[in-house]
Design an enzyme around this catalytic site. Sequence first.
Site, PDB file in Angstrom:
ATOM      1  CG  HIS A  20      -2.021  -1.145   0.970  1.00 27.55           C
ATOM      2  ND1 HIS A  20      -2.961  -1.179   0.046  1.00 27.55           N
ATOM      3  CD2 HIS A  20      -2.267  -2.219   1.871  1.00 27.55           C
ATOM      4  CE1 HIS A  20      -3.706  -2.302   0.356  1.00 27.55           C
ATOM      5  NE2 HIS A  20      -3.300  -2.791   1.439  1.00 27.55           N
TER       6      HIS A  20
ATOM      7  NE  ARG B  35       1.012  -5.237   3.556  1.00 26.01           N
ATOM      8  CZ  ARG B  35       0.151  -4.759   4.088  1.00 26.01           C
ATOM      9  NH1 ARG B  35      -0.770  -5.439   4.880  1.00 26.01           N
ATOM     10  NH2 ARG B  35      -0.177  -3.580   4.200  1.00 26.01           N
TER      11      ARG B  35
ATOM     12  CG  ASP C 138      17.200 -12.033  -6.743  1.00 17.77           C
ATOM     13  OD1 ASP C 138      17.820 -12.818  -5.939  1.00 17.77           O
ATOM     14  OD2 ASP C 138      17.077 -12.129  -7.883  1.00 17.77           O
TER      15      ASP C 138
ATOM     16  CD  GLU D  69      -4.578  -8.987   3.675  1.00 17.59           C
ATOM     17  OE1 GLU D  69      -4.876  -7.745   3.828  1.00 17.59           O
ATOM     18  OE2 GLU D  69      -3.982  -9.474   2.762  1.00 17.59           O
TER      19      GLU D  69
ATOM     20  CG  ASP E 284      -7.741  -5.965   2.653  1.00 20.07           C
ATOM     21  OD1 ASP E 284      -8.804  -5.292   2.080  1.00 20.07           O
ATOM     22  OD2 ASP E 284      -6.552  -5.707   2.881  1.00 20.07           O
TER      23      ASP E 284
END
Length: 262
Positions: free
Chosen positions: A50, A75, A89, A154, A180
Site C-alpha cells: 500500500h 510485505r 534479491d 485477510e 480487509d
Amino acid sequence: MPIRLKPTFADRLTSADRALVGVWTAASSPITAEIMAGSGADLVLVDGEHSPIGIDGLMGVLQAIEPYDATAVVRVPWNDAVIIKQVLDAGAQSLVVPMVSTESEAIAAVQAMRYPPRGIRGIGSMLARASRWSAVPDYVATAHELVALAVQIETVEGVANAAAIAAVEGVDAIFVGPADLAGSMGFPPASEVRDAVVSVIEAGRAAGTPVGVNAFAPADADHYLAAGAAFVVVAADVTLLAASARAAVGRLVPTDGETGTY
C-alpha cells in the site's frame, strides 16, 4: 570476507520468550525506516503493498534498518513469483505475502521463496544483494534457511482455510489483516471480526504455526495477545506522523469556528 546474515523473522519467533512487537514503515523513506527501527520494536514491516515503494527504494530502506536489532519484514504487493524473486534479491530475508486464502496459494508462496529443487526461485544471487554479491558462503544451497515467510489471511475464505494454510511446510507464520477481513465479512460489528481473528490464532497454535495481527488500537493488541498471538503490529510511521502533526497544529489553529489556544 564471508558475511553472516541477520536472523530471520522465523528465527526471532523461535527464540522469543514473549510476543514480538512490530511497527510499519510505509513512507518509502530510509529516514523514517531508520527511526522506526530505532524505536525498540522487534520487527519493522516494510509495506510494499500500500506504499509507493519500489525495488530501488526498497534496498535503501533495508540498508537503513540493517544496523539495528529490529528484523525487517517486507510485505510484497501480491503473491507473485517474479515480485517475490526481486524482493528477495534486493536483500529482504523475511516476507509477508498478502491475500493468501487457500492452501494452494500458500504453497505457491513457499515455492516462490525457494530455489530448485525445493521451489522455483530464479538463481541469480551472484548479481544481487541477497547473497551480498556472493559474500554469503553457499548462499544458493542454504538460502531456504536464510529466508522466512509469513502469509497474510485477510478474507472469510482464508479464515475457513486457516488450519490447512498453517500446516503448509515453509509457512513460518500467519499474519492476520483485520481491515480487509472486515471488508470480506461485510463490515460486521468489530466483535465478530475479533472473533474471526482469534479463530485463526487458535488454528495456528494447533498447527504449531505462530500467528500475529495488525492491531493499532491498544485494546485490540491486548485482546489478541491474551488469545495467544505471537506478534502484534501496533503503529505505522505515516499514521504516527499524521496524527502528531494534526495534534500539534490543531492546538493552535481554529477549527469549525472555535478559537485556538494562543
